[in-house]
Design a protein around this motif. Structure first.
Motif, mmCIF file in Angstrom:
data_model
loop_
_atom_site.group_PDB
_atom_site.id
_atom_site.type_symbol
_atom_site.label_atom_id
_atom_site.label_comp_id
_atom_site.label_asym_id
_atom_site.label_seq_id
_atom_site.Cartn_x
_atom_site.Cartn_y
_atom_site.Cartn_z
ATOM 1 N N ARG A 188 0.514 -7.567 7.935
ATOM 2 C CA ARG A 188 1.006 -8.117 6.665
ATOM 3 C C ARG A 188 1.058 -7.065 5.566
ATOM 4 N NH1 ARG A 188 -2.656 -13.224 5.648
ATOM 5 N NH2 ARG A 188 -4.087 -12.256 7.119
ATOM 6 N N ALA A 189 0.641 -5.828 5.858
ATOM 7 C CA ALA A 189 0.685 -4.754 4.872
ATOM 8 C C ALA A 189 2.086 -4.147 4.845
ATOM 9 C CB ALA A 189 -0.347 -3.682 5.221
ATOM 10 N N LYS A 190 2.595 -3.936 3.664
ATOM 11 C CA LYS A 190 3.934 -3.366 3.480
ATOM 12 C C LYS A 190 3.847 -2.111 2.636
ATOM 13 C CE LYS A 190 5.593 -6.901 5.565
ATOM 14 N NZ LYS A 190 5.586 -6.804 6.982
ATOM 15 N N SER A 191 4.791 -1.221 2.829
ATOM 16 C CA SER A 191 4.858 -0.008 2.025
ATOM 17 C C SER A 191 5.555 -0.304 0.710
ATOM 18 C CB SER A 191 5.642 1.073 2.765
ATOM 19 O OG SER A 191 4.957 1.451 3.923
ATOM 20 N N CYS A 192 5.234 0.480 -0.298
ATOM 21 C CA CYS A 192 5.827 0.236 -1.615
ATOM 22 C C CYS A 192 7.209 0.880 -1.709
ATOM 23 C CB CYS A 192 4.906 0.717 -2.719
ATOM 24 S SG CYS A 192 4.849 2.498 -2.924
ATOM 25 N N GLU A 193 7.994 0.370 -2.648
ATOM 26 C CA GLU A 193 9.364 0.834 -2.858
ATOM 27 C C GLU A 193 9.408 2.326 -3.197
ATOM 28 O OE1 GLU A 193 13.223 -0.412 -5.589
ATOM 29 O OE2 GLU A 193 11.319 -1.439 -5.877
ATOM 30 N N THR A 220 0.838 -1.203 0.000
ATOM 31 C CA THR A 220 0.000 0.000 0.000
ATOM 32 C C THR A 220 0.869 1.247 0.000
ATOM 33 O OG1 THR A 220 -1.760 1.166 1.175
ATOM 34 C CG2 THR A 220 -0.194 -0.040 2.531
ATOM 35 N N ASP A 221 0.303 2.333 -0.488
ATOM 36 C CA ASP A 221 1.015 3.593 -0.338
ATOM 37 C C ASP A 221 0.762 4.108 1.081
ATOM 38 O OD1 ASP A 221 -1.421 4.953 -0.273
ATOM 39 O OD2 ASP A 221 -1.243 5.727 -2.292
ATOM 40 N N GLU A 222 1.224 5.283 1.367
ATOM 41 C CA GLU A 222 1.179 5.761 2.748
ATOM 42 C C GLU A 222 0.046 6.735 3.028
ATOM 43 O OE1 GLU A 222 2.825 4.385 5.193
ATOM 44 O OE2 GLU A 222 3.526 3.049 3.617
ATOM 45 N N HIS A 223 -0.985 6.729 2.236
ATOM 46 C CA HIS A 223 -2.138 7.573 2.521
ATOM 47 C C HIS A 223 -2.694 7.192 3.889
ATOM 48 C CE1 HIS A 223 -6.303 8.972 2.433
ATOM 49 N NE2 HIS A 223 -5.820 9.940 1.676
ATOM 50 N N GLY A 224 -3.002 8.159 4.690
ATOM 51 C CA GLY A 224 -3.419 7.922 6.071
ATOM 52 C C GLY A 224 -4.582 6.966 6.245
ATOM 53 N N GLY A 225 -5.524 6.961 5.334
ATOM 54 C CA GLY A 225 -6.701 6.117 5.487
ATOM 55 C C GLY A 225 -6.503 4.672 5.080
ATOM 56 N N ASN A 226 -5.454 4.384 4.328
ATOM 57 C CA ASN A 226 -5.276 3.014 3.826
ATOM 58 C C ASN A 226 -5.119 1.993 4.944
ATOM 59 O OD1 ASN A 226 -5.466 4.011 1.269
ATOM 60 N ND2 ASN A 226 -3.311 3.763 0.775
ATOM 61 N N ARG A 227 -4.240 2.259 5.846
ATOM 62 C CA ARG A 227 -3.998 1.291 6.927
ATOM 63 C C ARG A 227 -5.224 1.141 7.821
ATOM 64 N NH1 ARG A 227 0.999 -0.841 7.277
ATOM 65 N NH2 ARG A 227 2.413 0.014 5.757
ATOM 66 N N GLU A 228 -5.900 2.228 8.082
ATOM 67 C CA GLU A 228 -7.100 2.130 8.908
ATOM 68 C C GLU A 228 -8.184 1.341 8.189
ATOM 69 O OE1 GLU A 228 -9.345 2.189 12.202
ATOM 70 O OE2 GLU A 228 -7.231 2.715 12.026
ATOM 71 N N SER A 229 -8.321 1.524 6.893
ATOM 72 C CA SER A 229 -9.294 0.743 6.117
ATOM 73 C C SER A 229 -8.957 -0.741 6.154
ATOM 74 C CB SER A 229 -9.325 1.222 4.666
ATOM 75 O OG SER A 229 -9.810 2.529 4.600
ATOM 76 N N ILE A 230 -7.684 -1.062 6.026
ATOM 77 C CA ILE A 230 -7.256 -2.463 6.103
ATOM 78 C C ILE A 230 -7.628 -3.028 7.469
ATOM 79 C CG2 ILE A 230 -5.230 -3.990 6.190
ATOM 80 C CD1 ILE A 230 -3.963 -2.039 4.088
ATOM 81 N N ARG A 231 -7.354 -2.263 8.514
ATOM 82 C CA ARG A 231 -7.644 -2.701 9.884
ATOM 83 C C ARG A 231 -9.147 -2.954 10.073
ATOM 84 N NH1 ARG A 231 -3.965 -1.436 13.255
ATOM 85 N NH2 ARG A 231 -3.579 0.631 12.439
ATOM 86 N N GLN A 232 -9.974 -2.085 9.521
ATOM 87 C CA GLN A 232 -11.420 -2.191 9.724
ATOM 88 C C GLN A 232 -12.094 -3.223 8.823
ATOM 89 O OE1 GLN A 232 -13.261 1.658 9.388
ATOM 90 N NE2 GLN A 232 -11.971 2.561 10.961
ATOM 91 N N GLU A 233 -11.608 -3.387 7.609
ATOM 92 C CA GLU A 233 -12.344 -4.167 6.620
ATOM 93 C C GLU A 233 -11.830 -5.588 6.388
ATOM 94 O OE1 GLU A 233 -15.180 -3.120 5.335
ATOM 95 O OE2 GLU A 233 -14.971 -1.246 6.449
#
Length: 106
Positions: free
Chosen positions: A30-35, A9-22
């Motif tokens: 298991r989510a990693k940041s992109c190169e 995933t990229d580092e947009h603030g909502g991405n990780r929270e969406s992953i956590r919730q959904e």
């Protein structure tokens, strides 16, 4: 339920929270940041008031961390970066940046 082995995933603030919730519990780990975002952030950090030599050393070190092939190599290179950051006061933010952000997303 969607349950991939990992997510980039990229580092947009909502991405990780969406992953956590959904997604399933534990997926955020298991989510990693992109190169691209890793290197983009590293280049921004190195634009501080550093000499060209310090910037080049930093970029070389973070590249070696990103490309480490084993956990032991990664840890050794991370430790070298943190030791390097300790050498000059204007580099101390590197430790916080790396440990509290990128190290958690390796």
């Amino acid at each position: 339920m969607f349950d991939p082995e990992g997510i980039v995933t990229d580092e947009h603030g909502g991405n990780r929270e969406s992953i956590r919730q959904e997604l399933k519990p534990g997926m955020i780990e298991r989510a990693k940041s992109c190169e691209l975002h890793f290197y983009d952030c590293a280049h921004k950090i190195s634009k501080a008031e550093w000499s060209p030599k310090s910037r080049a050393e930093f970029i070389t070190m973070v590249h070696s961390i990103y490309t480490a092939e084993t956990p032991g190599a990664y840890e050794g290179r991370r430790r070298a970066l943190l030791d390097w950051a300790d050498l000059k006061p204007k580099r101390t933010h590197v430790k916080t940046w790396f440990n509290n952000f990128w190290h958690l997303r390796r």
